[in-house]
Enzyme design. Structure first.
Site, PDB file in Angstrom:
ATOM      1  N   GLU A 103      -4.110   7.940  -3.828  1.00  0.00           N
ATOM      2  CA  GLU A 103      -4.470   7.004  -2.771  1.00  0.00           C
ATOM      3  C   GLU A 103      -4.703   7.642  -1.412  1.00  0.00           C
ATOM      4  O   GLU A 103      -5.469   7.129  -0.589  1.00  0.00           O
ATOM      5  CB  GLU A 103      -3.374   5.946  -2.653  1.00  0.00           C
ATOM      6  N   SER A 126      -7.738   0.505   3.219  1.00  0.00           N
ATOM      7  CA  SER A 126      -8.190   0.029   1.916  1.00  0.00           C
ATOM      8  C   SER A 126      -9.295  -1.001   2.089  1.00  0.00           C
ATOM      9  O   SER A 126      -9.490  -1.540   3.181  1.00  0.00           O
ATOM     10  CB  SER A 126      -7.021  -0.608   1.163  1.00  0.00           C
ATOM     11  N   THR A 179      -9.820   0.097  -9.625  1.00  0.00           N
ATOM     12  CA  THR A 179      -8.687  -0.723  -9.233  1.00  0.00           C
ATOM     13  C   THR A 179      -8.690  -1.892 -10.198  1.00  0.00           C
ATOM     14  O   THR A 179      -9.539  -1.966 -11.082  1.00  0.00           O
ATOM     15  CB  THR A 179      -8.909  -1.155  -7.769  1.00  0.00           C
ATOM     16  N   THR A 219      -3.769  -0.848  -7.654  1.00  0.00           N
ATOM     17  CA  THR A 219      -4.616   0.313  -7.892  1.00  0.00           C
ATOM     18  C   THR A 219      -3.824   1.602  -7.980  1.00  0.00           C
ATOM     19  O   THR A 219      -2.676   1.668  -7.532  1.00  0.00           O
ATOM     20  CB  THR A 219      -5.637   0.445  -6.731  1.00  0.00           C
ATOM     21  N   ARG A 261       0.836  -1.200   0.000  1.00  0.00           N
ATOM     22  CA  ARG A 261       0.000   0.000   0.000  1.00  0.00           C
ATOM     23  C   ARG A 261       0.872   1.251   0.000  1.00  0.00           C
ATOM     24  O   ARG A 261       1.945   1.287   0.607  1.00  0.00           O
ATOM     25  CB  ARG A 261      -0.865  -0.007   1.262  1.00  0.00           C
TER      26      ARG A 261
END
Length: 669
Positions: free
Chosen positions: A514, A541, A475, A493, A175
């Site tokens: 993000e 997420s 995504t 994504t 992430r």
């Protein structure tokens, strides 16, 4: 990005495979001259047969190693689907593009993604002896070319992997992270939240990319190929180009206004200043050169080299067109942020369900905990024997409750005390299941419960009830299996369709937005919000790459894009398949509904136009229509040792399922 047209505007990226109707059999399907005959099945669940014997051991590694017609009737799907053509993964349509089909069955491994070029890249690597990890990275890199509004070098994601040799599931948290300078006020000015659309299209929204580091980690831990080797198919694709389909053109049109404000983005995706034509070829030589750079220098080019410096420069001074009237706030990403970035390896979430082990992604994603909690809530119900109304009611209520708990408790575990074990425990789920009334729908927002020490019937504190915050929906997900039995479920994504809208000049990829997945301000005033921004913090997420095992061997793996709807898409697909007896491709194609602790449940036309809608509304459910929810892909292991790859039949233009060696037809035998 350059464009050339074959002369026809209005075709699909690849013409769809021929369609037909047939009936599913619960036993292995009977092949017929290049066709997989599939239809709705009987009561037996596909996973109820014994798992096949283990495949041959995998080779040594450095460290272990697409439109078909569908009939929607009262929520059931009867689909006749064409499987892999006799030519298999190498089968090509006119013009040299890979054929696109939503289901394929065979041997040697399988790949399922939203795009045929990407799936073909993964198959190529499998054919050359690569593992599921090698093929997953190759597929992801190709999606960076053909699905650049969904994923790429400038984004992040989550990687879940089953190692056949050890029978263990591991995960990689790739992430994106906030800059080390970020505080809780990252998205506020004068004490007020910045308008969401302004935050998205800005340097403020860009998190430190995690995708390159995820690729490196996956290959190091589970691969047999180098990054240079697995990037070759995508590099070639970027250089030679792919064929534009309606979905790509539509997504470009939806972003046209803001894309024109960034010269580098406009040059890439608005060739000649115009929307790309359906059927034209789009090339991305800049991205090809970026992949060449990564092949030569590795990911240090991003985290400690010239590519990283270009990313930082773009974030800190977004290259906006001089005549643009758009206010684009700069971000505070630095070289130090890139150098400090690492992926996070952690144990997956795990829950038992109907004698199966369901593994998912632990926080910072809420996918694993939420899917597990909802499944645990549903464990008390025999979903296979319920009417469609009863089943959907319980599925929606379990989702509603899980989202209430997700919002209160899940954040980045390196900076928040996340009760992962409590959220995934059967004890907590049993305490929350009591909220479900088969005669009446709950009223949202439902208060969160306390998984740390749940009451016998955990109703939560009404003062802490809060709606679910928005997450961008674009995504992508890919699922891969190899001949040794290794399986990868990988969701990646750049957040919104088109991410931040900002392309790194000369590098061929968009930057993520993000960080807008953080809460801008506390969702419930006076209640701790675990998803506020923080220095080096990962935003929460909903990505839910999932692998299901039985007795330590793979049954299926799946995942989906769709923002917060990812969780409900995975949950509904799992219960359709495991409980309702739908073949995986039908479970994926079935009409979806997504309840996320909101007053209204989002639902697709196939469900809203069926009789079950009125039956649910009598229970108090309220619906709002959405065109489509998610775009799932999956693979499953069949009892005879074959792999079946499954993807969407229609959503996002349909998905692409491929196998290395398709199952032979009787006359071929």
């Amino acid at each position: 990005m350059t464009s050339s047209s074959p002369g026809a505007d209005g075709g699909e990226r690849r013409s769809s495979a021929a369609v037909g109707r047939a009936r599913w059999r619960r036993t292995a399907p009977r092949p017929a001259a290049g066709r997989e005959q599939l239809a709705t099945a009987g009561k037996a669940a596909p996973w109820s047969v014994p798992s096949p014997a283990s495949a041959a051991r995998r080779p040594r590694v450095a460290v272990r190693q697409r439109r078909v017609l569908a009939l929607f009737a009262t929520g059931a799907v009867v689909a006749g689907l064409v499987g892999a053509a006799p030519g298999g993964a190498a089968s090509r349509e006119a013009g040299g593009q890979p054929a696109k089909t939503p289901v394929a069955t065979g041997y040697g491994g399988a790949v399922s993604s939203v795009d045929a070029d990407a799936s073909a890249a993964g198959i190529e690597v499998l054919k050359r002896g690569g593992t599921a990890a090698d093929a997953a990275v190759a597929t992801a890199a190709a999606l960076g070319v053909t699905e650049p509004y969904s994923a790429g070098v400038g984004g992040g994601g989550y990687f879940v992997y089953y190692d056949a040799a050890t029978r263990k599931v591991s995960t990689i948290d790739g992430r994106e992270k906030a800059p080390l300078s970020a505080g809780k006020d990252l998205f506020t000015e004068d004490g007020k939240a910045i308008p969401f659309d302004q935050a998205v299209t800005s340097g403020l929204s860009v998190g430190t990319p995690g995708t390159p580091a995820t690729w490196e980690k996956a290959l190091r831990d589970h691969g047999t190929k180098s990054l240079a080797q697995v990037l070759r198919p995508a590099t070639k694709l970027a250089r030679q180009g792919f064929t534009v389909d309606r979905t790509f053109r539509q997504q470009t049109a939806e972003n046209e206004e803001r894309f024109r404000d960034f010269p580098a983005t406009a040059r890439l995706f608005l060739p000649g200043g115009e929307l790309p034509k359906v059927g034209s070829t789009l090339k991305n030589p800049d991205l090809a050169r970026t992949y060449d750079l990564l092949a030569r220098k590795g990911t240090k080019a991003v985290y400690r080299g010239e590519l990283g410096r270009d990313i930082v420069r773009t974030v800190r001074k977004p290259p906006v067109a001089p005549d643009s009237g758009r206010r684009v706030r700069p971000g505070d990403l630095t070289d130090k942020d890139l150098a400090a970035y690492t992926t996070r390896s952690q144990q997956p979430t795990r829950t038992g369900y109907r004698g199966l082990d369901v593994y998912g992604m632990a926080p910072s994603s809420s996918g694993g905990t939420s899917v597990a909690e909802a499944l645990n809530i549903l464990e008390r119900s025999d979903l296979g024997k319920l009417s469609e109304k009863e089943y959907l009611h319980r599925y929606l209520e379990a989702s509603r409750i899980a989202f209430a708990d997700r919002g209160r408790w899940v954040g980045d575990p390196t900076q928040e005390d996340v009760p992962t074990k409590g959220l995934t425990s059967q004890r907590f789920a049993d305490a929350r299941e009591c909220l479900i009334d088969d005669k009446k729908a709950l009223t949202s927002p439902v208060p969160p419960g306390d998984p740390r020490n749940p009451a016998a019937c955990e109703r939560g504190d009404a003062d802490q009830a809060a709606p679910t915050t928005y997450e961008g929906e674009n995504t992508t997900h890919l699922t891969v299996a190899d001949k040794w039995g290794n399986v990868a479920a990988y969701t990646l994504t750049i957040e919104q369709t088109g991410g931040s809208g900002i392309t790194v000049p000369g590098r061929g990829f968009l930057l993520n937005n993000e960080l807008t997945d953080f809460s801008f301000t506390p969702v419930s005033p006076g209640v701790h919000d675990p998803n506020l921004p923080g220095p080096g913090k990962r935003p929460r997420s909903s990505m839910s790459p999932t692998i299901v095992l039985k007795h330590g061997k793979p049954v299926l793996a799946l995942g989906s894009p769709g923002g917060a709807t990812i969780i409900t898409t995975v949950l509904q697909t799992l219960t359709n398949h495991l409980d309702r007896g739908m073949p995986l491709v039908d479970a994926i194609a079935a009409p979806r509904a997504s309840q996320r602790n909101a007053a209204q449940t989002e639902a697709e036309p196939g469900l809203l136009n069926s009789p079950v809608r009125k039956r649910l509304e009598k229970l108090g459910h309220a619906f709002k229509e959405t065109k489509e929810i998610g775009a799932a892909t999956g693979v499953q292991r069949l009892p005879d040792g074959r792999w079946r790859a499954a993807a969407e039949t229609e959503r996002r233009g349909g998905g692409s399922a491929m196998v290395v060696r398709p199952a032979r037809t009787p006359h071929e035998r």
